[in-house]
Enzyme design. Structure first.
Site, PDB file in Angstrom:
ATOM      1  N   ASP A 166       0.871  -1.162   0.000  1.00 39.81           N
ATOM      2  CA  ASP A 166       0.000   0.000   0.000  1.00 39.81           C
ATOM      3  C   ASP A 166       0.918   1.225   0.000  1.00 39.81           C
ATOM      4  O   ASP A 166       2.108   1.103   0.271  1.00 39.81           O
ATOM      5  CB  ASP A 166      -0.846  -0.077   1.269  1.00 39.81           C
ATOM      6  CG  ASP A 166      -1.682   1.150   1.461  1.00 39.81           C
ATOM      7  OD1 ASP A 166      -2.244   1.605   0.462  1.00 39.81           O
ATOM      8  OD2 ASP A 166      -1.761   1.632   2.596  1.00 39.81           O
ATOM      9  N   LYS A 194     -15.998  19.101   0.036  1.00 40.77           N
ATOM     10  CA  LYS A 194     -14.602  18.864  -0.333  1.00 40.77           C
ATOM     11  C   LYS A 194     -14.489  17.439  -0.840  1.00 40.77           C
ATOM     12  O   LYS A 194     -15.266  16.555  -0.448  1.00 40.77           O
ATOM     13  CB  LYS A 194     -13.675  19.089   0.852  1.00 40.77           C
ATOM     14  CG  LYS A 194     -13.708  17.998   1.878  1.00 40.77           C
ATOM     15  CD  LYS A 194     -12.532  18.054   2.820  1.00 40.77           C
ATOM     16  CE  LYS A 194     -12.642  16.886   3.788  1.00 40.77           C
ATOM     17  NZ  LYS A 194     -12.117  17.117   5.095  1.00 40.77           N
ATOM     18  N   THR A 251      -2.175   1.692  -4.886  1.00 37.53           N
ATOM     19  CA  THR A 251      -2.602   2.818  -4.081  1.00 37.53           C
ATOM     20  C   THR A 251      -3.908   3.386  -4.598  1.00 37.53           C
ATOM     21  O   THR A 251      -4.270   3.203  -5.758  1.00 37.53           O
ATOM     22  CB  THR A 251      -1.522   3.914  -4.057  1.00 37.53           C
ATOM     23  OG1 THR A 251      -2.055   5.045  -3.413  1.00 37.53           O
ATOM     24  CG2 THR A 251      -1.085   4.277  -5.446  1.00 37.53           C
ATOM     25  N   ASP A 253      -4.373   6.563  -4.604  1.00 39.51           N
ATOM     26  CA  ASP A 253      -4.081   7.951  -4.968  1.00 39.51           C
ATOM     27  C   ASP A 253      -4.157   8.205  -6.462  1.00 39.51           C
ATOM     28  O   ASP A 253      -4.283   7.283  -7.265  1.00 39.51           O
ATOM     29  CB  ASP A 253      -2.672   8.314  -4.483  1.00 39.51           C
ATOM     30  CG  ASP A 253      -2.715   8.844  -3.082  1.00 39.51           C
ATOM     31  OD1 ASP A 253      -3.817   9.147  -2.615  1.00 39.51           O
ATOM     32  OD2 ASP A 253      -1.643   8.935  -2.465  1.00 39.51           O
ATOM     33  N   ASP A 289      -1.534  -0.788   5.852  1.00 38.90           N
ATOM     34  CA  ASP A 289      -1.789  -0.283   7.187  1.00 38.90           C
ATOM     35  C   ASP A 289      -3.258   0.003   7.469  1.00 38.90           C
ATOM     36  O   ASP A 289      -3.639   0.182   8.603  1.00 38.90           O
ATOM     37  CB  ASP A 289      -0.980   0.981   7.449  1.00 38.90           C
ATOM     38  CG  ASP A 289      -1.565   2.164   6.734  1.00 38.90           C
ATOM     39  OD1 ASP A 289      -2.015   1.978   5.587  1.00 38.90           O
ATOM     40  OD2 ASP A 289      -1.594   3.260   7.297  1.00 38.90           O
TER      41      ASP A 289
END
Lengths: 1225, 340
Positions: A413, A711, A833, A835, A955
């Protein structure tokens, strides 16, 4: 009362069964029934709150344990053999003696089980007897009882800092808003406070809750283990239904915080509570070596049967060849001699008994012991200990240690694993203008510097910022510098020691405002004060930062301690707080070497210490004091579920927008002007992974407008943009969006995490309409989540963009080095990931997952057709590239970057074969925007297709799937709670620990265990073959030339210790060399089977030769034989020659191989002999010689052997060379 | 201070043991140690081999087969199992003196004393002189446990005792046509521990009373207390021949000590000359196509004649040296390329 009537009892039990199995449970208060017999109790069918985790009872321990043990095939085998021994015609040994080994093994295991069970019993007893307050109708108040007394339908009161004894439906709290804060660190390790709210409309009227007036029916679902989900409604006497969810449930094991007391209704008790349902002990995984071992054992069985068959046939032919009945042939008891065929049939079984040693009775026990020893050493390793969190490595799976040495693929990760998951606000873009926050960057760079250089940097600080930061005042005087330095160190200490509050390190909390932006804000403020009707985008932006979150504000005075770190030391004054300790103990009793907790020191002295010397906190007021504002410095702490939110709130604070408090209904913010605004919170649209955004709907206190602040991730926001921010800026809206998008891309390229902020003014009419649908969604019982989400999507449209932020997630210490070492060790590291692509690629470069000279293939396609063709062409090209002989040394390594959308297509049935083919040719693969399901799918795909050992490290909760799918799951205990750790096999605290864990402990554990097993089989085979070859000299009559005691206890007593010690303690190469030369990792792999076979067949041959030798002069029949032999010089001569004969070929082979082509392990051993400094130089040179990128995966690079230094790189190596030649022969 | 210690309660101990830094000895199979080592071992082995071979060669062995399979063999007549109480005489000559003390063995081949059920078919309790076992022998003695007309216990029970070797020999030297008997010493031919500890007669006098209510093994001509008619002390379980027989052989071809020649004129050995051996041929070997032989041999520190060990030492020693030379060549070739 037909209490004694068995029929009624059975009927009652059946009803109870039905009631428990029912999908919905109807629970009523116990109070009206208090004092009545058990038969009259309405909730009697549900289990009480006492728990029992023991497996056995005193009475049935022996039969149950034996039953359990006979699940192991080996035990059945040995019992079968022992029984066979009692059959007179086939017995080879004294039957009673033959029973001893299996009895010893069984009773040892039984003893271990009994001890474990007893420990469980003790901890159960302690838990069950913890005090709690239960309402009693007789006493008209809450009286102190024990945990085990709580039943479903009781009212339980939990005081502040007490542990909740059962799953309670929250009915009343001391808080007037009906809020209760809990900490769930005992359950999932998350230390941030969670809010729980009383079930609305049940008891709002009285300030004091009156349990006796509770006459509603609680209808709840069947117990399940989902900690984050609960469905229930309360039926009032007037048939009105009130829904309640997980937000009103206090879970057993949670700690009540920040609330004086809370009263709840017990819905689940004892084993039905969610925490107990989640508590399923250690996981059992079988390692690869163990699976191979089973094959070896089966081979041994086949060998054994073959030997017995040879014996039986040999006996038959021997008997056939006899011309008559010789005097030594013993007839059976009738005086008749058995026919050759019958006799050889018996002989087959006698042979099995004789040669049983081949199947090692103690092997499994020995392996277990060895693994316990190995785990002991792993957990003892000080290099895998993290001082910041005071945590060692935890080994949760006890039997896969050696798999650590076999890993070929690592799936990692990113957030929190490679990075700290400590968010730092770096930059922002408001209305298309970028504010780079250079001063803040400088500060971060300063903090980054190693401690030793701090002073230099502080004194060198050439030009201090013009205003606003406390540093300039201090830099002006040397005293100030000193003081600052001191406090910095203290801060560092606070950070290192995991100070008791989350996110308190200066790194995360301090933000130096951008000068330009500060100016803008103050301008905006002044215009606001002049014309208060108009909002300014800058103010809105910061309000959004401060408001649009779920951050909980807690006061430093009510600070709480991190309970899960030091449960016994910090809280042992409160007996209830031992819970966490007990819970962990109860669940992990199997962990023999669990980290011990020292309870010996005095709590009192510590508490005192704490009071007088509170952890130094950054003085938040520093920023503002220079601007003439006063902020009370009593330390306001922001506790957020995700660190991003906290970072944003701190950033807003830096500009004067201070979040003062948050309740479910209101948010209080102080503006830079000192004005305190209380926003009424109309609704909070919480974050979910589908929408990828969250919103807060507030009513502005001045304008009374309904304002929606949203947001979220840029791609989830950008498509919802609608109205421009303000009419006069309408022309600019397009450019604002484009500029912001450009800034976002820039941030992502820098590796920052990006968030977009928007605002929307909702008209009162719209709000009313929406509010109605929202209410109905909230009240819905079925599909509530979906409905709530739909309503959220309804509102989040037509947003106007305010700006964006870039938050840095700092790379963990030692990550690039670890990744490099792992890659040198031949392990492929993949990063998965969630992201953005750009962020991920940037981090990839930062942690050396991708190198500058790499050929990076970027796969991102919209539809499957394109995807297929891109995949095909890429694969073709990569293949051509790899096959081209000219490219062998010059090819740059290929790395693959894939986004989640493409990955979903690639993982489909028809493409995954080609995808795996491509991926296996790439050195590293980076997948971004993947979902947890895709992560585990990826791991499973690679594991199944390539048949490799995989390791997943993560994690967070989103990594749990992946961790469970991989051969080895590693959890990193970090900021994101304990879900990953709970699912993992090993839990470490830093990513860099992976290096030593794999390269050193993995290598050691594997070589140790593999060699130990070889050793085990070798000694058994040698011994058995000795017996077997002797059969050729004794007419295949199953005669043992050794005493049967020796044979029966051969494995158990005589030869079990050396392999065990070998398996635990052997160290083929030292840790420094293993770390220095990661290639050695690969040398442990793959050799297993071949060596096994050579050893097995070799031992057959060797024993044959030895037997031939022995036959020249050995006698049997034991009495005094040994003494006679020892007095005979021939005995010694034979011992000597046997040893030499056995070792001569082996030594010759080793010398030849070491001279011709020394194995890396041998070279590493040579390295080990050198003194430390020379060793270092050699390791460096070895690595240097191999070169940075030139290493090919196919073969191990040829390092300069210490014996043969080929490339003296620098003059100072000459000296080393001279030292080295000294051991060259 | 207190605080800091408490912070790190989980910190592992930094000791050599827990950090796995204990000193270790790791033998390196490097050429530098192995090659000289092998040369030394080889030389030592060749030395030992030569010594063993010389010793072994110095041992004189005279081995005579008397199975009587061949028609021209003097014992041919006796080899027929039907013939009872047969004696035959074996003539042999000795070219040179066999130096004393000379050991006289009988040898059997293809005789499986190591047959598992044969080997356990004995009662050590009886043989220890424990009278309780006289009444109820150990069940492994089956089928030689009870016998006789009214199923009385057999003492000594079991197959080993029952199949005791019962050929007897008398040795004569032929001097000028006269037969001069060579005295044979039957004392101390069994293991000391067997004679003194493991085997005991019951403490009943006379010995035969202890055997009341028991029967002799079926193959035996006389009961145990009458094994040696010439020496009353050599009877029962401590009869030397019995002791030697009860110590079962490990391999099917074995020889057992019969007598020693240590007395009188023959104390220095068997001088060269003609000898005749009177054999009372009782033991049948045809049922297992076995062979019977007598062996006269002297012994050295290494026991009887055994050339195998000496040859083995020589071969291994040579092999060590050859291998070390090969290793040296390989090592030199790979470690010192032709650059210098």
């Amino acid at each position: 009362m037909a209490w004694w009537n068995p029929l009624a009892q059975i009927r009652d039990a059946l009803t109870g069964q039905r009631v428990r199995e029912n999908d919905l449970r109807r629970l009523v208060s116990n109070l009206p029934y208090e004092g009545l017999g058990k038969k009259k109790q309405p909730n009697r069918h549900f289990p009480g709150n006492s728990i029992k985790t023991t497996k056995y009872t005193l009475l049935f321990f022996i039969p149950l344990n034996l039953f359990e043990q006979f699940h192991r095939l080996a035990n059945i085998y040995f019992v079968g053999l022992a029984i066979l021994n009692f059959v007179p015609v086939v017995n080879a040994f004294e039957p009673e003696v033959a029973l001893i080994p299996i009895c010893v093994i069984l009773s040892l295991t039984a003893l271990k089980d009994a001890w474990e069970d007893f420990r469980r019993y003790q901890s159960d007893k302690k838990l069950n007897n913890m005090p709690c307050f239960i309402y009693s109708r007789k006493d008209k108040q809450f009286v102190e009882r024990r945990w085990k007394d709580a039943r479903v339908g009781d009212f339980v009161k939990a005081l502040c800092n007490e542990i909740v004894p059962a799953d309670l439906l929250l009915l009343h709290t001391s808080d007037r808003n009906g809020m209760c804060h809990i900490e769930t660190s005992n359950l999932d390790g998350e230390t941030n406070l969670k809010e729980r709210k009383v079930v609305p409309g049940l008891c709002v009227t009285e300030p004091d809750f009156e349990p006796e007036s509770f006459n509603s029916v609680v209808v709840c679902e069947k117990p399940n283990s989902n900690l984050n989900y609960f469905k229930c409604y309360v039926e009032k006497p007037n048939e009105e239904k009130v829904g309640a969810g997980i937000g009103s449930l206090l879970l057993r094991g949670c700690t009540v915080r920040n609330t004086d007391h809370a009263v709840g209704f017990v819905v689940y008790a004892g084993h039905e509570t969610k925490s107990m349902l989640n508590n399923n002990g250690t996981r059992y995984k079988r390692s690869k070596l163990e699976r191979k071992l089973n094959v070896d054992v089966i081979f041994c069985v086949i060998l054994l049967l073959a030997m017995c068959l040879v014996g039986a046939l040999g006996h038959f032919f021997w008997r056939q060849a006899l011309p008559g009945v010789p005097p030594y042939l013993v007839p059976n008891s009738n005086g008749q001699v058995d026919s050759p065929s019958l006799s050889s049939f018996y002989m087959f079984f006698s042979m099995i008994i004789l040669l049983q040693v081949l199947i090692p009775i103690s092997l499994y026990v020995s392996i277990e012991l060895v693994k316990i020893g190995q785990i002991f050493f792993i957990t003892q390793d000080i290099d895998l200990y993290d001082e910041e969190t005071d945590s060692r490595i935890q080994c949760k799976a006890l039997n896969i240690t050696e798999d650590l040495g076999q890993i070929e693929y690592i799936f990692s990760d990113k957030t929190g694993t490679l990075t700290e998951n400590k968010m730092v606000f770096r930059r922002c873009s408001i209305m298309g203008t970028e504010y780079p926050h250079k001063e803040n960057a400088i500060r971060l760079a300063v903090i980054d510097e190693p401690e030793s250089e701090e002073e230099v940097i502080y004194t060198q600080q050439p030009q201090s910022p013009q205003h606003g930061w406390s540093l300039d005042a201090e830099a002006s005087s040397p005293e100030g510098t000193h003081r600052h330095h001191g406090s910095r160190q203290k801060n560092k200490f606070a950070g290192n020691a995991q100070s008791n509050v989350a996110f308190s390190s200066p790194l995360e909390t301090e933000v130096i405002p951008d000068r330009k932006l500060l100016g803008q804000v103050s301008v905006a403020e002044s215009t606001i004060s002049s014309s208060s009707q108009k909002m300014d985008p800058y103010l809105d932006f910061f309000l959004a930062l401060a408001i649009c979150n779920t951050v909980v504000v807690s006061m430093a005075t009510a600070r709480r301690q991190r309970t899960h770190k030091y449960p016994s030391s910090f809280q042992s004054t409160n007996p209830l707080d031992n819970f966490s300790n007990l819970l962990t103990k109860a669940s992990s009793l199997r962990k023999v070497f669990a980290p011990k907790r020292d309870r010996s020191f005095s709590d009192a002295s510590f508490k005192e210490d704490d009071r007088f010397n509170p952890f130094p906190k950054v003085d938040d007021s520093g920023v503002f004091s220079s601007r003439g504002q006063t902020v009370e410095s009593n330390g306001r702490n922001y506790e957020a579920e995700s660190p991003d939110e906290a970072a944003l709130v701190y950033a807003a604070k830096a500009y004067g927008f201070i979040l003062l408090s948050r309740t479910p209904d209101s948010v209080t913010v102080r503006l830079p002007s000192g004005q305190v605004l209380v926003f009424e919170v109309l609704d909070t649209l919480t974050f979910d992974s589908n929408r990828k955004r969250m919103s807060v709907l507030v009513r502005h206190p001045i304008t009374k407008e309904c304002v929606l602040y949203t947001k979220g991730a840029d791609y989830s926001i950008m498509e919802l943009l609608g109205a421009p921010y303000a009419e006069h800026l309408s022309g600019n809206q397009k450019t604002v969006v484009a500029d912001t998008q450009y800034h976002l891309d820039c941030y992502a390229k820098e590796g920052l995490r990006t968030l977009c902020f928007t605002k929307k003014v909702v008209s009162a009419q719209d709000y009313n309409v929406w509010s109605v649908s929202r209410q109905s969604a909230m009240a819905a019982i079925d599909g509530r989540e979906q409905l709530i989400m739909d309503t959220a999507v309804q509102l989040e449209t037509n947003l106007s963009l305010l700006g964006a932020t870039g938050i840095e997630d700092r790379l963990q210490e030692g990550v690039p080095d670890t990744i490099l070492a792992l890659r040198e060790a031949g392990i492929k590291v993949w990063v998965l990931t969630g992201d953005k692509l750009e962020t991920a690629v940037n981090i990839g470069y930062a942690c050396r997952l991708l190198e500058d000279e790499d050929l990076v293939i970027n796969m991102s396609c919209k539809n499957k057709l394109v995807c297929t063709s891109i995949l095909d062409s890429t694969l073709e090209e990569v293949r051509r590239y790899g096959n081209d002989p000219r490219n062998v040394d010059t090819t740059p390594d290929i790395s693959l970057v894939i986004d989640g959308h493409t990955l979903a297509m690639l993982l489909s049935k028809d493409l995954h074969g080609r995808f795996v083919d491509l991926a296996k040719r790439c050195r590293s693969v980076l997948c971004c925007r993947v979902t947890p399901l895709q992560k585990s799918g990826m791991v499973k795909l690679i594991r199944e297709k390539l048949k490799v050992m995989t390791l997943a490290v993560g994690d967070g909760a989103n990594d749990v799937n992946m961790i469970q799918a991989a051969d080895i799951g590693i959890g990193i205990s970090g900021q994101e709670g304990m879900q990953a750790v709970m699912a993992s096999d090993f839990a470490i605290s830093r990513f860099k620990h992976l290096k030593k864990l794999l390269l050193v402990h993995g290598h050691w554990c594997y070589t140790r265990l593999a060699n130990m097993i070889i050793y085990f089989f070798f000694k058994n085979l040698a011994n058995v073959n000795l017996l077997f070859w002797y059969q050729f000299f004794c007419g295949f009559t199953a005669t043992a030339m050794l005493d049967y005691w020796l044979l029966i206890f051969f494995n158990l007593f005589f030869t079990s210790a050396p392999p065990i010690m070998f398996g635990i303690m052997d160290r083929d190469v030292s840790a420094e060399v293993l770390l220095g030369v990661p290639e050695l990792y690969r040398t442990g792999q793959g050799a297993g089977t071949v060596v096994h076979w050579i050893i097995m067949l070799g031992s057959v041959a060797v024993s044959f030769i030895l037997t031939l030798l022995y036959t020249s002069c050995i006698t049997c029949n034991s009495y005094w034989t040994l003494q006679k032999q020892l007095a005979d010089p021939i005995f010694y001569l034979i011992c000597i020659i046997t040893t030499v004969v056995a070792l001569l070929p082996r030594y010759t082979f080793h010398v030849m191989r070491n001279s011709i082509a020394p194995s890396p392990i041998v070279q590493a051993r040579h390295l080990d002999r050198l003194d430390a400094s020379t060793k270092e130089v050699w390791i460096k040179e070895w690595r240097g010689y191999r070169g940075a990128g030139a290493v090919k995966r196919s073969k191990l690079s040829d390092p300069p052997s210490p014996n043969n230094p080929r490339t003296p790189t620098s003059p100072d190596n000459l000296e080393n060379e001279i030292t080295l030649t000294s051991f060259k022969i | 201070m207190v605080k800091e210690e408490n912070e790190l309660v989980n910190r592992p101990d930094n000791t050599a043991f827990t950090q796995q830094r204990l000193p270790a000895w790791q033998p390196m199979l490097s050429a530098g140690i192995i090659i000289p080592g092998f040369v030394l071992i080889g030389l030592a082995f060749i030395g030992i081999g030569v010594a063993l071979l010389i010793t072994s060669r110095s041992i004189q062995v005279l081995e005579l087969d008397y199975t009587g399979e061949d028609q021209d063999s003097p014992c041919f007549r006796c080899s027929d199992p039907a013939v009872r109480n047969c004696t035959c005489t074996l003539q042999f000559s000795n070219d040179r003196l066999i130096e004393g003390p000379v050991f006289f063995y009988y040898g059997l081949s293809n005789y499986f004393q190591n047959y598992r059920r044969y080997g356990v078919s004995r009662d050590d309790g009886q043989l220890y002189g424990d009278l309780s076992y006289f009444k109820e022998p150990y069940d492994q003695c089956e089928p030689y446990r009870f016998g006789g007309g009214n199923n009385q216990p057999i003492v000594p029970c079991g197959s080993i005792a029952n199949s005791m070797f019962n050929d007897t020999f008398r040795l004569f030297q032929n001097i000028n046509g006269q037969r001069r008997e060579v005295p044979l010493d039957g004392k101390g031919i069994a293991w000391w521990t067997d004679y003194n500890i493991k085997f005991r007669n019951p403490t009943v006098t006379p010995l035969r009373d202890a055997f009341n209510g028991t029967v002799k093994p079926p193959f035996w001509p006389r009961p145990a207390y009458e094994l040696d008619t010439s020496d009353p002390a050599n009877n029962g379980f401590i009869n030397q021949d019995f002791l030697v027989w009860m110590r079962t052989a490990a391999l099917p071809d074995f020889r057992k000590l019969y007598r020693r020649i240590t007395e009188g004129d023959y104390a220095n050995g068997l001088p060269a000359g003609n000898y005749s051996l009177d054999i009372s041929y009782n033991y049948p070997v045809m049922s297992f196509s076995g062979r019977k032989r007598v062996v006269f041999s002297n012994v050295s520190w290494m026991g009887g004649k055994n050339e195998f060990l000496g040859i083995a030492y020589l071969v291994i020693g040579t092999l060590c040296i050859v291998m070390s030379v090969v290793m040296l060549i390989v090592y030199a070739k790979f470690k010192f390329p032709e650059e210098e």
